[in-house]
Write an enzyme that holds these catalytic residues in place. Structure first.
Site, PDB file in Angstrom:
ATOM      1  N   GLU A 105       2.180  -6.171  -5.321  1.00 42.50           N
ATOM      2  CA  GLU A 105       1.711  -5.950  -6.999  1.00 42.50           C
ATOM      3  C   GLU A 105       2.799  -4.744  -7.000  1.00 42.50           C
ATOM      4  O   GLU A 105       3.386  -4.838  -8.598  1.00 42.50           O
ATOM      5  CB  GLU A 105       0.441  -5.015  -5.922  1.00 42.50           C
ATOM      6  N   ASP A 108       0.592  -0.910   0.073  1.00 42.45           N
ATOM      7  CA  ASP A 108       0.460  -0.011  -0.193  1.00 42.45           C
ATOM      8  C   ASP A 108       0.580   1.038  -0.683  1.00 42.45           C
ATOM      9  O   ASP A 108       0.495   2.276  -0.545  1.00 42.45           O
ATOM     10  CB  ASP A 108      -0.956   0.265   0.878  1.00 42.45           C
TER      11      ASP A 108
HETATM   12  O1  TRH Z   1       4.592  -5.931   0.620  1.00 39.92           O
HETATM   13  P1  TRH Z   1       3.377  -7.128  -0.527  1.00 39.92           P
HETATM   14  O2  TRH Z   1       3.176  -8.364  -0.346  1.00 39.92           O
HETATM   15  O3  TRH Z   1       1.915  -6.106  -0.452  1.00 39.92           O
HETATM   16  C1  TRH Z   1       0.762  -6.144  -0.773  1.00 39.92           C
HETATM   17  C2  TRH Z   1       0.148  -6.032  -2.118  1.00 39.92           C
HETATM   18  O4  TRH Z   1       0.406  -4.742  -2.440  1.00 39.92           O
HETATM   19  C3  TRH Z   1      -1.084  -6.397  -2.063  1.00 39.92           C
HETATM   20  O5  TRH Z   1      -1.971  -6.347  -3.347  1.00 39.92           O
HETATM   21  C4  TRH Z   1      -1.612  -6.191  -0.944  1.00 39.92           C
HETATM   22  O6  TRH Z   1      -3.109  -6.578  -1.101  1.00 39.92           O
HETATM   23  C5  TRH Z   1      -1.142  -6.015   0.069  1.00 39.92           C
HETATM   24  O7  TRH Z   1       0.137  -5.801   0.249  1.00 39.92           O
HETATM   25  C6  TRH Z   1      -1.661  -4.958   1.624  1.00 39.92           C
HETATM   26  O8  TRH Z   1       4.300  -6.121  -1.354  1.00 39.92           O
HETATM   27  P2  TRH Z   1       4.787  -5.522  -2.448  1.00 39.92           P
HETATM   28  O9  TRH Z   1       2.939  -5.286  -3.391  1.00 39.92           O
HETATM   29  O10 TRH Z   1       5.683  -6.275  -3.627  1.00 39.92           O
HETATM   30  O11 TRH Z   1       4.778  -4.421  -2.058  1.00 39.92           O
HETATM   31  C7  TRH Z   1       6.776  -4.529  -1.112  1.00 39.92           C
HETATM   32  C8  TRH Z   1       7.176  -3.367  -1.765  1.00 39.92           C
HETATM   33  O12 TRH Z   1       8.083  -2.823  -0.727  1.00 39.92           O
HETATM   34  C9  TRH Z   1       7.680  -2.694  -2.916  1.00 39.92           C
HETATM   35  O13 TRH Z   1       7.475  -0.997  -3.111  1.00 39.92           O
HETATM   36  C10 TRH Z   1       9.019  -3.153  -2.407  1.00 39.92           C
HETATM   37  C11 TRH Z   1       9.183  -2.362  -1.184  1.00 39.92           C
HETATM   38  N1  TRH Z   1      10.508  -2.682  -0.391  1.00 39.92           N
HETATM   39  C12 TRH Z   1      11.311  -2.207  -0.543  1.00 39.92           C
HETATM   40  O14 TRH Z   1      11.549  -1.121  -1.005  1.00 39.92           O
HETATM   41  N2  TRH Z   1      12.774  -3.011   0.003  1.00 39.92           N
HETATM   42  C13 TRH Z   1      12.689  -4.159   0.908  1.00 39.92           C
HETATM   43  O15 TRH Z   1      13.338  -4.582   1.196  1.00 39.92           O
HETATM   44  C14 TRH Z   1      11.458  -4.998   0.676  1.00 39.92           C
HETATM   45  C15 TRH Z   1      11.688  -5.996   1.906  1.00 39.92           C
HETATM   46  C16 TRH Z   1      10.375  -4.008   0.117  1.00 39.92           C
END
Ligand code: TRH
Length: 379
Positions: free
Chosen positions: A275, A17
């Site tokens: 996402e 999010d």
């Molecule tokens: O964290 P997520 O599982 O987010 C999810 C999805 O958006 C899902 O659709 C939603 O319903 C739920 O949240 C509430 O995975 P996502 O979407 O890939 O987001 C991860 C974010 O974190 C992405 O912007 C990359 C960032 N990130 C970093 O920048 N550094 C890190 O070390 C890690 C582990 C993540």
């Protein structure tokens, strides 16, 4: 006067999010010149991916975006004026006081930014208005992979930055060294970011008996204890390398979001989830495996199939069958050993295909541009 935009984000769980809204807020400001406020209810999740964010400050400005802490008992929201364009991310429900301000102002564009899906109904519902009880109209904005949807997040310089990075061995080596990663020639470098996944051990077995070394860079998250159990250890330490046969595993610290792309660009194969990382893997143009956010009644499996149907359209039949089996195994606690051994035979085809898909998608307008155009048309 700059047009004002308020983006509201509730962190339900994980980082998606805030990950999506933070990218969007920056892009609306930096590429479209809007004055953007980002309202976030959980600054600690934000801090994990953007360490410049203070977790105790009610208002702070970072990268041109005003970040406001949106707390349950805070009156901050109701005391402010409302913006000309309001984005309610993922149906996060705006505070009643803020909706009253929107009614009083009477000419506010209210958009609900929806979750990304390749299912055909998203195009049918994209940009439809819905009359609210308050007498205001709210439009549903669906990101997506086709002209008929709201596009994907993609910064204007993202792909040129990627290409420059990939042509510079020095930049790549410096970046990996900054994470404490050293690679050997001919290793397959794999980023691993997923939810707790029961299919993982069978994949690790396949990787450990491979003819080449598979070096996993493990992101922070629920897989760490599963990997610790695999190595029969109480816990894994960041930075250390754990090895079994051809498998090497290294736990990374949290990566700043702006570096997340560099990690995906550096790897030969990316495992992503949710996402935002899912979209970034497509811009990285490397073969990838998506762990989709699990939903009730397995609704996510339809979503997965909808994506595979469009992603695989131009892929040759054999690679397509192999990739689909791998994705299904990963998302349904299946046997990854067989699925991986079969799929990785098509690694070259899958890489070529990932490049082609990325080229195809980059021709479409990005999400921030689509939003800015929607606002212009609405005026
Ligand atoms: O964290 P997520 O599982 O987010 C999810 C999805 O958006 C899902 O659709 C939603 O319903 C739920 O949240 C509430 O995975 P996502 O979407 O890939 O987001 C991860 C974010 O974190 C992405 O912007 C990359 C960032 N990130 C970093 O920048 N550094 C890190 O070390 C890690 C582990 C993540």
């Amino acid at each position: 006067m700059r047009v004002t935009w308020d983006v509201f984000c509730r962190v339900i769980d994980n980082f998606g999010d805030i990950g999506v809204t933070w990218r969007l807020a920056q892009q609306l400001n930096q590429e479209h010149g809007f004055a953007v406020r980002l309202w976030v209810d959980d600054l600690s999740a934000f801090h994990a991916i953007c360490p410049a964010v203070s977790t105790t400050t009610h208002q702070q400005t970072i990268a041109g975006v005003e970040i406001c802490w949106w707390t349950a008992n805070s009156t901050a929201v109701s005391q402010q004026h409302c913006a000309q364009v309001v984005i309610e991310a993922f149906a996060c429900q705006l505070p009643a006081a803020y909706i009253n301000l929107m009614r009083a102002q009477n000419n506010v564009l209210w958009l609900n930014l929806e979750y990304l899906t390749a299912e055909p109904w998203a195009a049918e519902c994209h940009a439809l208005p819905s009359m609210q009880g308050t007498g205001l109209q709210k439009y549903f904005f669906f990101p997506g992979f086709t002209e008929q949807t709201g596009g994907l997040l993609r910064e204007a310089s993202l792909l040129s930055q990627r290409d420059a990075f990939l042509t510079s061995e020095v930049q790549q080596a410096e970046f990996l060294a900054s994470l404490g990663v050293q690679t050997e020639p001919n290793e397959r470098l794999i980023s691993l970011f997923a939810y707790a996944n029961p299919a993982l051990p069978s994949w690790l077995d396949a990787l450990s008996s491979d003819i080449c070394i598979n070096h996993i860079l493990l992101l922070q998250g629920p897989l760490i204890p599963i990997l610790a159990e695999y190595f029969a250890l109480p816990e894994l330490q960041q930075g250390r390398i754990y090895q079994r046969g051809s498998l090497k595993v290294q736990v990374l610290p949290y990566i700043q979001q702006e570096n997340f792309d560099r990690l995906l660009w550096s790897c030969d194969f990316n495992c992503v989830r949710g996402e935002d990382s899912f979209v970034r893997a497509q811009w990285a143009a490397k073969p990838f495996l998506w762990h989709i956010y699990p939903q009730q009644d397995d609704a996510h499996l339809d979503k997965l199939q909808a994506f595979l149907s469009i992603y695989n359209k131009e892929l040759d039949e054999e690679s397509k069958v192999a990739l689909e089996s791998l994705c299904r195994a990963w998302n349904t606690a299946g046997d990854m050993q067989q699925a991986w051994q079969h799929c990785i035979k098509y690694e070259k085809e899958l890489h070529k295909h990932a490049i082609g898909w990325c080229e195809q998608q980059r021709k479409l307008p990005d999400l921030a541009t689509k939003l800015a155009c929607f606002y212009q048309d609405w005026l």
